[in-house]
Design a protein around this motif. Structure first.
Motif, mmCIF file in Angstrom:
data_model
loop_
_atom_site.group_PDB
_atom_site.id
_atom_site.type_symbol
_atom_site.label_atom_id
_atom_site.label_comp_id
_atom_site.label_asym_id
_atom_site.label_seq_id
_atom_site.Cartn_x
_atom_site.Cartn_y
_atom_site.Cartn_z
ATOM 1 N N VAL A 177 0.860 -1.180 0.000
ATOM 2 C CA VAL A 177 0.000 0.000 0.000
ATOM 3 C C VAL A 177 0.895 1.228 0.000
ATOM 4 O O VAL A 177 1.812 1.340 0.833
ATOM 5 N N MET A 178 0.618 2.153 -0.938
ATOM 6 C CA MET A 178 1.392 3.384 -1.038
ATOM 7 C C MET A 178 0.488 4.547 -0.655
ATOM 8 O O MET A 178 -0.506 4.831 -1.326
ATOM 9 N N VAL A 179 0.818 5.228 0.451
ATOM 10 C CA VAL A 179 0.038 6.349 0.946
ATOM 11 C C VAL A 179 0.798 7.635 0.653
ATOM 12 O O VAL A 179 1.955 7.797 1.087
ATOM 13 N N VAL A 180 0.149 8.530 -0.075
ATOM 14 C CA VAL A 180 0.763 9.814 -0.433
ATOM 15 C C VAL A 180 0.182 10.894 0.458
ATOM 16 O O VAL A 180 -1.040 11.071 0.521
ATOM 17 N N ARG A 181 1.080 11.618 1.173
ATOM 18 C CA ARG A 181 0.663 12.755 1.995
ATOM 19 C C ARG A 181 1.607 13.913 1.709
ATOM 20 O O ARG A 181 2.771 13.889 2.080
ATOM 21 N N GLY A 182 1.079 14.893 1.009
ATOM 22 C CA GLY A 182 1.912 16.030 0.604
ATOM 23 C C GLY A 182 2.989 15.579 -0.359
ATOM 24 O O GLY A 182 2.709 14.955 -1.392
ATOM 25 N N SER A 183 4.238 15.881 -0.008
ATOM 26 C CA SER A 183 5.358 15.500 -0.877
ATOM 27 C C SER A 183 5.984 14.176 -0.471
ATOM 28 O O SER A 183 6.945 13.736 -1.098
ATOM 29 N N ARG A 184 5.432 13.561 0.579
ATOM 30 C CA ARG A 184 6.008 12.323 1.076
ATOM 31 C C ARG A 184 5.154 11.115 0.689
ATOM 32 O O ARG A 184 3.931 11.211 0.557
ATOM 33 N N ARG A 185 5.793 9.986 0.487
ATOM 34 C CA ARG A 185 5.113 8.723 0.207
ATOM 35 C C ARG A 185 5.519 7.704 1.275
ATOM 36 O O ARG A 185 6.698 7.585 1.606
ATOM 37 N N TRP A 186 4.522 6.993 1.739
ATOM 38 C CA TRP A 186 4.754 6.001 2.778
ATOM 39 C C TRP A 186 4.275 4.640 2.264
ATOM 40 O O TRP A 186 3.163 4.499 1.808
ATOM 41 N N VAL A 218 -4.244 12.604 12.244
ATOM 42 C CA VAL A 218 -3.467 12.139 11.091
ATOM 43 C C VAL A 218 -3.764 10.666 10.829
ATOM 44 O O VAL A 218 -3.933 10.250 9.672
ATOM 45 N N GLN A 219 -3.844 9.852 11.899
ATOM 46 C CA GLN A 219 -4.145 8.425 11.715
ATOM 47 C C GLN A 219 -5.508 8.240 11.067
ATOM 48 O O GLN A 219 -5.664 7.413 10.162
ATOM 49 N N ASP A 220 -6.508 9.015 11.505
ATOM 50 C CA ASP A 220 -7.834 8.901 10.898
ATOM 51 C C ASP A 220 -7.796 9.305 9.435
ATOM 52 O O ASP A 220 -8.471 8.699 8.588
ATOM 53 N N ALA A 221 -7.030 10.324 9.121
ATOM 54 C CA ALA A 221 -6.924 10.775 7.725
ATOM 55 C C ALA A 221 -6.270 9.703 6.864
ATOM 56 O O ALA A 221 -6.694 9.444 5.728
ATOM 57 N N VAL A 222 -5.226 9.052 7.386
ATOM 58 C CA VAL A 222 -4.564 7.981 6.640
ATOM 59 C C VAL A 222 -5.519 6.803 6.438
ATOM 60 O O VAL A 222 -5.568 6.192 5.364
ATOM 61 N N ALA A 223 -6.322 6.487 7.485
ATOM 62 C CA ALA A 223 -7.262 5.375 7.368
ATOM 63 C C ALA A 223 -8.299 5.627 6.289
ATOM 64 O O ALA A 223 -8.836 4.675 5.699
ATOM 65 N N ARG A 224 -8.567 6.916 6.001
ATOM 66 C CA ARG A 224 -9.544 7.247 4.956
ATOM 67 C C ARG A 224 -8.892 7.435 3.590
ATOM 68 O O ARG A 224 -9.592 7.722 2.607
ATOM 69 N N ASN A 225 -7.613 7.258 3.518
ATOM 70 C CA ASN A 225 -6.898 7.431 2.253
ATOM 71 C C ASN A 225 -7.409 6.437 1.219
ATOM 72 O O ASN A 225 -7.634 5.262 1.533
ATOM 73 N N PRO A 226 -7.599 6.858 -0.034
ATOM 74 C CA PRO A 226 -8.125 5.951 -1.077
ATOM 75 C C PRO A 226 -7.315 4.671 -1.236
ATOM 76 O O PRO A 226 -7.879 3.599 -1.463
ATOM 77 N N ALA A 227 -5.992 4.756 -1.105
ATOM 78 C CA ALA A 227 -5.168 3.552 -1.265
ATOM 79 C C ALA A 227 -5.436 2.561 -0.137
ATOM 80 O O ALA A 227 -5.498 1.339 -0.357
ATOM 81 N N VAL A 228 -5.604 3.078 1.105
ATOM 82 C CA VAL A 228 -5.897 2.201 2.235
ATOM 83 C C VAL A 228 -7.280 1.585 2.078
ATOM 84 O O VAL A 228 -7.475 0.379 2.303
ATOM 85 N N LYS A 229 -8.249 2.388 1.672
ATOM 86 C CA LYS A 229 -9.610 1.881 1.491
ATOM 87 C C LYS A 229 -9.654 0.810 0.410
ATOM 88 O O LYS A 229 -10.375 -0.191 0.537
ATOM 89 N N ALA A 230 -8.887 0.992 -0.652
ATOM 90 C CA ALA A 230 -8.852 -0.008 -1.724
ATOM 91 C C ALA A 230 -8.245 -1.316 -1.227
ATOM 92 O O ALA A 230 -8.717 -2.414 -1.576
ATOM 93 N N ALA A 231 -7.198 -1.213 -0.401
ATOM 94 C CA ALA A 231 -6.566 -2.418 0.128
ATOM 95 C C ALA A 231 -7.513 -3.172 1.061
ATOM 96 O O ALA A 231 -7.584 -4.408 1.026
ATOM 97 N N VAL A 232 -8.244 -2.420 1.879
ATOM 98 C CA VAL A 232 -9.203 -3.056 2.788
ATOM 99 C C VAL A 232 -10.285 -3.770 1.995
ATOM 100 O O VAL A 232 -10.674 -4.904 2.316
ATOM 101 N N LYS A 233 -10.790 -3.129 0.948
ATOM 102 C CA LYS A 233 -11.843 -3.741 0.137
ATOM 103 C C LYS A 233 -11.363 -5.026 -0.527
ATOM 104 O O LYS A 233 -12.119 -5.993 -0.660
ATOM 105 N N ALA A 234 -10.097 -5.044 -0.915
ATOM 106 C CA ALA A 234 -9.559 -6.237 -1.575
ATOM 107 C C ALA A 234 -9.305 -7.364 -0.580
ATOM 108 O O ALA A 234 -9.533 -8.540 -0.895
ATOM 109 N N CYS A 235 -8.833 -7.012 0.602
ATOM 110 C CA CYS A 235 -8.469 -8.041 1.583
ATOM 111 C C CYS A 235 -9.648 -8.472 2.447
ATOM 112 O O CYS A 235 -9.764 -9.645 2.804
#
Length: 707
Positions: free
Chosen positions: A331-340, A391-408
């Protein structure tokens, strides 16, 4: 036990040692007149209590309209609870204590007297005129005896006719000259009073062994094995009333529920709790509890038995979790200029950990995005950032995280899961592997698979499976206390459905193993309580009958060796000469004989039930109509005046009638899928009579009964 009974006239029910005829001028010291005066004063005080509530002005009491509406609703309930029911005695007994409860008196001083009734009544000064039967000071009314008087000098019972106090009967518990063996005639009269209309309370006649169950604590569950006529249903209802009195605030928050076998039964018992002042106890059937889908289909006995088997719980658990998939991509989470980046192996660890934990599927689905977000926050902190919960709640709502949850861990619709399970052989086979045989799988599958939820023809057993699936996804809300009546007929999956409704509360389980008439009827209470989730519940057995005459219960007990060999036959305190008649009639003359028997029974006071195999109901209904005998169907007794009810044998359980005419016992047995179930159904039908039973048959009686 009673040494003195006093009545208004010699015709009143008692063994009067003295009488005060109504035509005589009463002495100023006439006890009967004094008791009537107290009744009149208590009724006036109750009216004043109700008037005080009606006069309350709440205009400026509450801060907003919502609170005002809630308070107005509570006041309305209070007003209804304070209603004075003309036909319901305000008090039925009196206790004279040797000493004031909880107070040490000087030698020779007398204790207090308390009138025991269905509700508390006080005068303008707040002094009690009637004590609620559930109060601790009232308990000796039910428990005291000459061998254990509980500081009671005198127990007085009152007799009523048409709402008027007409008699009283005294028991001097501290008098060594009195016998403890004589049965109270007023008590006997109340027990034997004709039963027209719905079930009534037994608050005036509760026996010591019943009272012990009624007043059992709320923290533990109780199972009552009760033979016919022992009052187990009434005990369960009075237990609810007692718990609401003793733990009102707690149960007001958590709720109470009475579960009965069918709507007819619920209509029959619906007036008991209101008569005791409890207006807000909900009643339902098991089918009502699991009504997530519309039931339009039926199952055969084999399919229903398998669907009710506890193994289906594990099959459903597999089905609900069948969509869980291990991640293959990070899972790749983009926040501003950083990628996690959260690698796939770390995601897999999170998913496997949640899958291994015994938590609801929906709770795990909601927790997964937070767990992934937490993994991202750990990386942020290592990089020198200081993220917070936002910040944790915002990351949990990130489209990439939501897509991973839907798949798993995709969202699940419980009804669709069960639909797929019953419609797709391959899916059922994978979920039932090692649990159900291939033959059992074929038995539970639908013959015509549904194309969608709307076209599905759900059966009652299917609805229970859907309810189990809902609980696997999201926890079912628990109530504070549940009463489950006729529990012997539930399947393991139905027990689980009820148990979910009291998982954090307690339960009162009522039933009789000898009356189990379903293909999945339980064989032991230990097994049933385990499925209910209450294995620690104590089992109490009631064998002393108060309703069914001794001659009738002895006749019905002939069936026990065949239907429940481990149960002891019930005894009865009621002797009624001529209560039983068993007659063979010529072939072709059965309908006419049944009509004649019903007409003869209607010549006595009370209700009459004509019980027959379900297939015989239309024919007998036509015969009654042709003979001009008005009759009702079960449940109509609450709104009609006719005294004769035509009862299909399948609906007779839990009901009672003063006189019963039983049509063709062999047909009742033959209507069931097997002989044992049929004999149990017959046992139920035989034990519905309060005063008299007439059995008519044109074919030979079942061997177990004719022995």
């Amino acid at each position: 036990m009673p040494s003195h009974a006093h009545t208004e006239s010699p015709s009143s029910p008692s063994s009067a040692s003295s009488a005060s005829p109504s035509s005589a001028s009463p002495s100023p010291y006439d006890p009967l007149r004094r008791e009537r005066d107290h009744l009149a004063a208590a009724r006036a005080a109750l009216r004043a209590m109700r008037h005080d509530v009606e006069a309350l002005d709440i205009t400026d009491v509450t801060g907003n309209w919502v609170n005002a509406k809630i308070l107005a609703g509570e006041i309305e309930v209070r007003i209804k609870a304070l209603a004075d029911l003309a036909d319901t005695p305000l008090f039925f007994g009196r206790l004279d204590y040797l000493h004031a409860p909880g107070v040490e008196l000087a030698e020779g001083a007398e204790g207090e007297s308390f009138y025991i009734g269905r509700r508390h009544v006080h005068d303008a000064d707040g002094d009690p005129m009637v004590i609620d039967w559930r109060a601790p000071v009232s308990q000796p009314f039910y428990r005291a005896s000459r061998t254990e008087p509980l500081d009671v000098a005198l127990r007085r019972r009152f007799g009523y006719t048409g709402g008027e106090l007409t008699a009283y009967e005294d028991e001097h518990l501290s008098d060594p000259a009195e016998s403890d063996a004589t049965t109270s005639k007023l008590l006997q009269t109340e027990i034997e009073r004709p039963r027209v209309g719905p079930m009534r309370d037994i608050v005036a006649t509760i026996q010591p062994e019943q009272d012990e169950i009624v007043r059992a604590g709320i923290t533990g569950s109780v199972c009552v094995q009760g033979a016919p006529g022992t009052g187990k249903t009434a005990v369960g209802l009075h237990r609810v009333a007692y718990l609401l009195y003793a733990h009102r605030e707690r149960l007001a928050r958590t709720g109470t529920l009475v579960i009965g076998p069918n709507k007819s039964f619920l209509r029959y018992i619906e007036q008991v709790l209101p008569a005791l002042g409890e207006l807000q106890v909900k009643q339902a059937t098991v089918d009502d509890l699991v009504a997530h889908v519309e039931v339009r289909g039926t199952d055969g006995a084999t399919a229903a038995r398998i669907k009710g088997d506890v193994r289906m719980a594990q099959v459903l658990r597999r089905a609900v979790r069948a969509g869980i998939r291990m991640p293959t991509e990070p899972v790749m989470v983009v926040r501003g200029s950083r990628r996690w980046r959260v690698p796939a192996y770390e995601l897999e660890e999170i998913v496997r950990e949640l899958a291994a934990r015994d938590i609801r599927y929906g709770a795990a689905h909601d927790a997964l995005p937070q767990r992934i977000a937490h993994a991202v926050l750990v990386q942020m902190e290592r990089a020198g950032e200081a993220p917070d919960d936002r910040v944790q709640d915002a990351v949990a709502r990130n489209p990439a995280v939501k897509a991973a949850v839907k798949a798993c861990w995709p969202p699940v619709d419980p009804a669709k899961v069960v639909l797929r399970l019953l419609s797709e052989p391959e899916f059922l086979a994978s979920c039932a592997d090692g649990l159900l045989t291939e033959e059992e799988q074929r038995a539970v599958r639908w013959e015509k698979p549904a194309r969608g939820l709307k076209s599905a023809r759900w059966s009652a057993a299917d609805a229970v499976l859907v309810d189990e699936a809902y609980d696997l996804v999201q926890r079912t809300s628990s109530l504070g206390h549940v009463v489950l009546d006729e529990a012997q007929d539930l399947s393991p999956m139905q027990y689980r459905a009820v148990g979910r409704r009291c998982s954090t509360g307690s339960a009162t389980v009522l039933g009789d193993l000898a009356q189990g008439t379903t293909p999945w009827a339980t064989s032991s209470w230990a097994e049933a309580l385990a499925h209910l989730g209450k294995p620690e519940a104590r089992v109490e057995e009631l064998t002393r009958g108060f309703r069914v005459p001794r001659e009738v219960i002895a006749y019905a007990s002939r069936l026990l060796p065949a239907i429940a060999p481990g149960l002891a036959p019930a005894t009865s305190v009621r002797e009624s000469a001529g209560a039983l008649a068993v007659r063979a009639v010529p072939a072709g003359g059965l309908d006419a004989a049944v009509v004649d028997a019903c007409r003869a029974s209607l010549g006595f006071e009370g209700s009459v039930g004509l019980i027959a195999a379900d297939t015989r109901i239309p024919e007998l209904g036509a015969a009654l109509a042709a003979a001009g005998l008005d009759h009702l169907s079960p449940g109509e007794e609450t709104s009609a005046t006719a005294r004769l009810t035509l009862v299909p044998a399948s609906l007779a359980k839990g009901l009672e009638y003063d006189y019963v005419v039983l049509d063709e016992p062999a047909a009742v047995v033959a209507a069931e899928p097997d002989e044992r179930t049929g004999l149990r159904r017959l046992y139920v039908a035989l034990t519905r009579a309060v005063s008299g039973l007439t059995v008519l048959h044109a074919t030979p009686l079942p061997q177990a009964l004719a022995a």
